[in-house]
Design an enzyme around this catalytic site. Structure first.
Site, mmCIF file in Angstrom:
data_model
loop_
_atom_site.group_PDB
_atom_site.id
_atom_site.type_symbol
_atom_site.label_atom_id
_atom_site.label_comp_id
_atom_site.label_asym_id
_atom_site.label_seq_id
_atom_site.Cartn_x
_atom_site.Cartn_y
_atom_site.Cartn_z
ATOM 1 N N LYS A 9 51.343 -54.774 7.432
ATOM 2 C CA LYS A 9 50.347 -55.846 7.557
ATOM 3 C C LYS A 9 50.438 -56.823 6.380
ATOM 4 C CE LYS A 9 47.123 -53.157 10.369
ATOM 5 N NZ LYS A 9 45.714 -52.658 10.461
ATOM 6 N N TYR A 49 45.432 -56.729 19.698
ATOM 7 C CA TYR A 49 44.156 -56.079 19.377
ATOM 8 C C TYR A 49 43.112 -56.252 20.478
ATOM 9 C CZ TYR A 49 45.584 -54.870 14.596
ATOM 10 O OH TYR A 49 46.198 -54.307 13.494
ATOM 11 N N ASN A 112 44.464 -52.552 5.544
ATOM 12 C CA ASN A 112 44.874 -51.164 5.333
ATOM 13 C C ASN A 112 46.388 -50.951 5.450
ATOM 14 O OD1 ASN A 112 45.043 -51.526 8.058
ATOM 15 N ND2 ASN A 112 43.575 -49.940 8.618
ATOM 16 N N HIS A 115 50.068 -50.630 10.521
ATOM 17 C CA HIS A 115 49.643 -50.298 11.884
ATOM 18 C C HIS A 115 50.664 -49.349 12.482
ATOM 19 C CE1 HIS A 115 48.529 -50.786 16.159
ATOM 20 N NE2 HIS A 115 49.830 -50.793 16.374
ATOM 21 N N GLU A 126 52.691 -52.171 23.256
ATOM 22 C CA GLU A 126 52.748 -52.935 21.997
ATOM 23 C C GLU A 126 54.178 -53.383 21.687
ATOM 24 O OE1 GLU A 126 48.955 -50.930 19.615
ATOM 25 O OE2 GLU A 126 50.988 -50.363 19.049
#
Ligand code: IDP
Ligand code: MG
Length: 145
Positions: A9, A49, A112, A115, A126
């Site tokens: 990320k 998402y 965080n 993913h 995905e």
């Protein structure tokens, strides 16, 4: 063979942690079969998402994930989805097991670091959002020599 989508990320890419995070996943014995850097646009972020569309953090999450480039990868191997989820740790770095990627590198519950797909079915969906089949170099799909 089981596959999982991994995204390094924006916070982790900016911090220079792409290589470290990819390396940790390779050391699980999984094979990296696709890799690219990209700047997600809003449309891609909202599709990726979509399951979180009604959550209070959705707007902020989309803003964050589209704020700077990410590194996307596909890992392949038996039990890849669960192995990657375990190596990542819990969503909130403060609650993640010590030694996990999020515990070590995540900044907060949103930023965080990484993913990883949450199931084999999700992974298949995905991966299609980020990679075409000819960008995936798995043994099963590599017949070009
Ligand atoms: P996961 O990434 O561990 O599967 P999800 O619940 O699917 O966690 O949430 C997707 C992403 O949305 C998280 O990785 C994180 O970036 C963000 N997120 C999840 N919960 C929160 C929250 O309560 N506040 C802000 N961001 C959140
Ligand atoms: Mg999730």
């Amino acid at each position: 063979m089981e596959r999982s989508l991994v995204l390094v990320k924006p916070d982790a890419v900016q911090a220079g942690l792409s290589g470290v995070i990819i390396s940790r996943l390779e050391k699980l014995g999984l094979k990296m079969v696709a890799l690219k850097m990209l700047h997600m646009d809003r449309a891609l972020a909202e599709r990726h998402y979509a399951v979180h569309r009604d959550k209070p953090f959705f707007g902020s999450l989309i803003g964050y994930i589209t704020s700077a480039p990410i590194v996307a990868a596909v890992f392949e191997g038996e039990g890849a989805v669960a192995a990657i989820r375990e190596a990542m740790g819990a969503t909130d770095p403060a609650k993640a097991e010590p030694g996990t990627i999020r515990a070590e590198y995540g900044l907060n519950i949103e930023r965080n670091a990484v993913h990883g797909s949450d199931s084999v079915e999700t992974a298949e969906k995905e991966i299609k959002l980020f990679f075409s089949e000819d960008e995936i170099f798995s043994e099963s799909s590599e017949s070009k020599g």
